[in-house]
Motif scaffolding. Sequence first.
Motif, PDB file in Angstrom:
ATOM      1  N   ASN A   1       0.782  -1.255  -0.026  1.00  0.00           N
ATOM      2  CA  ASN A   1       0.099   0.066  -0.043  1.00  0.00           C
ATOM      3  C   ASN A   1       0.764   1.198  -0.030  1.00  0.00           C
ATOM      4  N   PRO A   2       1.859   1.373   0.594  1.00  0.00           N
ATOM      5  CA  PRO A   2       2.797   2.611   0.544  1.00  0.00           C
ATOM      6  C   PRO A   2       2.821   3.047  -1.023  1.00  0.00           C
ATOM      7  N   HIS A   3       3.418   1.935  -1.570  1.00  0.00           N
ATOM      8  CA  HIS A   3       3.968   2.015  -2.892  1.00  0.00           C
ATOM      9  C   HIS A   3       2.803   2.503  -3.684  1.00  0.00           C
ATOM     10  N   LEU A   4       1.667   1.875  -3.595  1.00  0.00           N
ATOM     11  CA  LEU A   4       0.396   2.094  -4.345  1.00  0.00           C
ATOM     12  C   LEU A   4       0.062   3.525  -4.204  1.00  0.00           C
ATOM     13  N   ARG A   5       0.302   4.098  -2.963  1.00  0.00           N
ATOM     14  CA  ARG A   5      -0.030   5.433  -2.665  1.00  0.00           C
ATOM     15  C   ARG A   5       0.554   6.419  -3.549  1.00  0.00           C
ATOM     16  N   GLN A   6       1.824   5.985  -4.064  1.00  0.00           N
ATOM     17  CA  GLN A   6       2.775   6.880  -4.859  1.00  0.00           C
ATOM     18  C   GLN A   6       2.687   6.493  -6.199  1.00  0.00           C
ATOM     19  N   GLY A   7       1.785   5.454  -6.722  1.00  0.00           N
ATOM     20  CA  GLY A   7       1.595   5.154  -8.138  1.00  0.00           C
ATOM     21  C   GLY A   7       2.715   4.292  -8.565  1.00  0.00           C
ATOM     22  N   ASP A   8       3.513   3.439  -7.669  1.00  0.00           N
ATOM     23  CA  ASP A   8       4.563   2.458  -7.806  1.00  0.00           C
ATOM     24  C   ASP A   8       4.083   1.337  -7.865  1.00  0.00           C
ATOM     25  N   PHE A   9       3.346   0.720  -8.884  1.00  0.00           N
ATOM     26  CA  PHE A   9       2.804  -0.650  -8.551  1.00  0.00           C
ATOM     27  C   PHE A   9       3.774  -1.511  -9.002  1.00  0.00           C
ATOM     28  N   VAL A  10       4.855  -1.506  -9.460  1.00  0.00           N
ATOM     29  CA  VAL A  10       6.047  -2.377  -9.677  1.00  0.00           C
ATOM     30  C   VAL A  10       6.653  -2.475  -8.424  1.00  0.00           C
ATOM     31  N   GLY A  11       7.024  -1.584  -7.973  1.00  0.00           N
ATOM     32  CA  GLY A  11       7.745  -1.540  -6.721  1.00  0.00           C
ATOM     33  C   GLY A  11       7.086  -2.130  -5.528  1.00  0.00           C
ATOM     34  N   GLY A  12       5.709  -1.745  -5.490  1.00  0.00           N
ATOM     35  CA  GLY A  12       4.875  -2.289  -4.514  1.00  0.00           C
ATOM     36  C   GLY A  12       4.846  -4.079  -4.678  1.00  0.00           C
ATOM     37  N   LEU A  13       4.319  -4.595  -5.742  1.00  0.00           N
ATOM     38  CA  LEU A  13       4.148  -5.535  -5.985  1.00  0.00           C
ATOM     39  C   LEU A  13       5.482  -6.394  -5.818  1.00  0.00           C
ATOM     40  N   THR A  14       6.553  -5.865  -6.058  1.00  0.00           N
ATOM     41  CA  THR A  14       7.930  -6.750  -5.930  1.00  0.00           C
ATOM     42  C   THR A  14       8.126  -6.595  -4.390  1.00  0.00           C
ATOM     43  N   GLU A  15       8.086  -5.683  -3.612  1.00  0.00           N
ATOM     44  CA  GLU A  15       8.175  -5.834  -2.139  1.00  0.00           C
ATOM     45  C   GLU A  15       7.246  -6.889  -1.547  1.00  0.00           C
TER      46      GLU A  15
END
Length: 163
Positions: A136-150
């Motif tokens: 969720n912290p990545h999704l709030r920034q629009g970083d789908f790849v980073g969030g899904l990778t983490e």
Amino acid sequence: CQGPWHQVAAPGEAFPAMEQGTDKRYRLLVACGEHDPINDRSGSLTPEGKSALVSKLEQIDHAANVYVGVLIVPSLQGSTIEATASNAFGDRQLGERGILVVVAIQEHGSRIETGPAVEHLLTDDDASRILRENLNPHLRQGDFVGGLTETADAIQVLLMRQR
């Protein structure tokens, strides 16, 4: 073809030849026309990001024998995240050793659905923590790849710790 957990060769036929070292479930996915474990209905992932994430998910499958899939939808269309995740898990026939990460963009919803053979390894509390701390912290920034990778990294660490 019925999905990644069903054989595609008819009874008595040899399994189609595949390159050495390729995991059987991924071979079946390819044979069934589903070339990767990610269904991005929203177009949120770049081709490069999606490719890197597919590699990560394949790595988890090879290391832990758990199939992890991802579904990103633009909207739940009036449904709940729980119903969408459950239906998608069944539709994709992820099996007893499957995990599905679902993201609903418009509703800002996310869920991790698990098969019966892994729900004791990745509990609801673990899933909630992973979503809260890694996705969720990545999704709030629009970083789908980073969030899904983490998220995939956190799932892998948890699965490997419990082996």
